[in-house]
Scaffold this motif. Structure first.
Motif, PDB file in Angstrom:
ATOM      1  N   ASN A 138      48.114  36.268  28.868  1.00 53.86           N
ATOM      2  CA  ASN A 138      49.153  35.814  29.780  1.00 53.86           C
ATOM      3  C   ASN A 138      50.550  36.050  29.199  1.00 53.86           C
TER       4      ASN A 138
ATOM      5  N   GLU B 218      52.789  28.180  39.061  1.00 58.25           N
ATOM      6  CA  GLU B 218      51.907  29.297  38.710  1.00 58.25           C
ATOM      7  C   GLU B 218      50.443  28.887  38.759  1.00 58.25           C
TER       8      GLU B 218
ATOM      9  N   VAL C  78      46.922  30.442  40.618  1.00 58.27           N
ATOM     10  CA  VAL C  78      46.202  31.118  39.538  1.00 58.27           C
ATOM     11  C   VAL C  78      44.842  31.661  39.988  1.00 58.27           C
TER      12      VAL C  78
ATOM     13  N   ASN D 166      43.821  35.858  40.057  1.00 57.86           N
ATOM     14  CA  ASN D 166      42.835  36.309  39.065  1.00 57.86           C
ATOM     15  C   ASN D 166      41.486  36.584  39.726  1.00 57.86           C
TER      16      ASN D 166
ATOM     17  N   ILE E 211      47.525  28.313  32.145  1.00 58.85           N
ATOM     18  CA  ILE E 211      48.904  28.352  32.635  1.00 58.85           C
ATOM     19  C   ILE E 211      49.738  27.243  31.998  1.00 58.85           C
TER      20      ILE E 211
ATOM     21  N   THR F 127      50.429  27.933  28.336  1.00 58.60           N
ATOM     22  CA  THR F 127      51.489  28.937  28.208  1.00 58.60           C
ATOM     23  C   THR F 127      52.858  28.282  28.367  1.00 58.60           C
TER      24      THR F 127
END
Length: 265
Positions: free
Chosen positions: A30, A91, A95, A99, A117, A120
């Motif tokens: 990511n 996000e 997600v 994906n 997420i 990150t």
């Protein structure tokens, strides 16, 4: 479906290392995708909060002066906390749809994606801490030992974000405008959260205002960074109790809906 059952039946001592390695690889992927062919790299995570800080400092220190001590540090702390929450939640909502190849792999643990997420976002927050500390020192703020409570507050915000992410990510698969609606709501709650103003200086705040968990979370960060005092533990404990209820419910809802993800994607 059989592979999912096989994974759930895997011994815990094998499942945990697998999930840890998978989380590490997905977070690394990511981060690489975010900054691929980027000249400034992770510096982009600071550009938006710094620009917002410049605007708020100009408006509320020059145009409409307000008496908030250490205003630059006050606002920058709130912006970093809010940026982690807002970006991660937005996000994470999309997600699953973002994906598709991973979701279509049999046996892939889909519930790890919102965690990727949010992790990150946590890494971005940690990378921004040195800049925040520079702001604090430049403002003449001395860091106190209460800063050691930072991991606890990080964990509470992490769990709170995940609790919401599971529900929103699952709903967004069926109702694709969920992410767009969330963007509008986050903009609203930005102004209902004391990011660029001190709510303690505002008179006649309705009690419902304090139902926003981010009010207490942002206040906790400012307490340990700027005031050098203990955070409001009562508020954090109440948020933790709410998370202990919301997180299992959100995860269960996500898992129930995940059986239909492949069909709806």
């Amino acid at each position: 479906m059989q592979n999912n059952k096989a994974f759930s039946l895997m011994p815990l001592k094998l499942r945990l290392p697998y999930l840890y390695d998978l989380l590490r690889e997905l977070v690394s992927r990511n981060m690489k995708l975010l900054y691929k062919r980027s000249l400034l790299g992770v510096a982009w995570t600071l550009i938006n909060p710094l620009l917002q800080l410049a605007v708020f400092a100009f408006v509320f220190q020059t145009v409409i002066p307000i008496q908030t001590p250490h205003y630059a540090s006050f606002v920058f702390t709130g912006l970093l906390v809010w940026t982690w929450f807002q970006n991660s939640l937005f996000e994470a909502t999309g997600v699953i749809t973002a994906n598709r190849p991973l979701i279509r792999q049999p046996g892939f643990p889909k519930a790890i994606l919102p965690i990727v997420i949010t992790t990150t976002g946590l890494i971005h927050f940690i990378l921004a801490l040195p800049v925040l500390i520079v702001f604090l020192l430049f403002d003449g703020i001395e860091l106190k030992p209460v800063i050691l409570f930072l991991p606890i507050i990080n964990l509470i915000q992490f769990a709170f974000t995940i609790s919401l992410s599971y529900f929103l990510a699952a709903v967004n698969v069926t109702f694709r405008d969920t992410q767009h609606t969330l963007g509008v709501l986050l903009q609203l709650f930005f102004y209902l959260t004391p990011i660029f103003y001190d709510h303690t200086q505002v008179s006649a705040i309705p009690p419902a205002y304090y139902l926003n968990p981010m009010v207490h979370i942002v206040g906790a960060y400012r307490a340990i960074f700027i005031n050098g005092t203990q955070p409001d533990w009562l508020g954090l404990v109440l948020i933790t109790l709410a998370i202990s209820i919301a997180l299992p419910i959100g995860l269960q809802f996500f898992r129930r809906q995940s059986d239909r993800f492949v069909e709806e994607l």
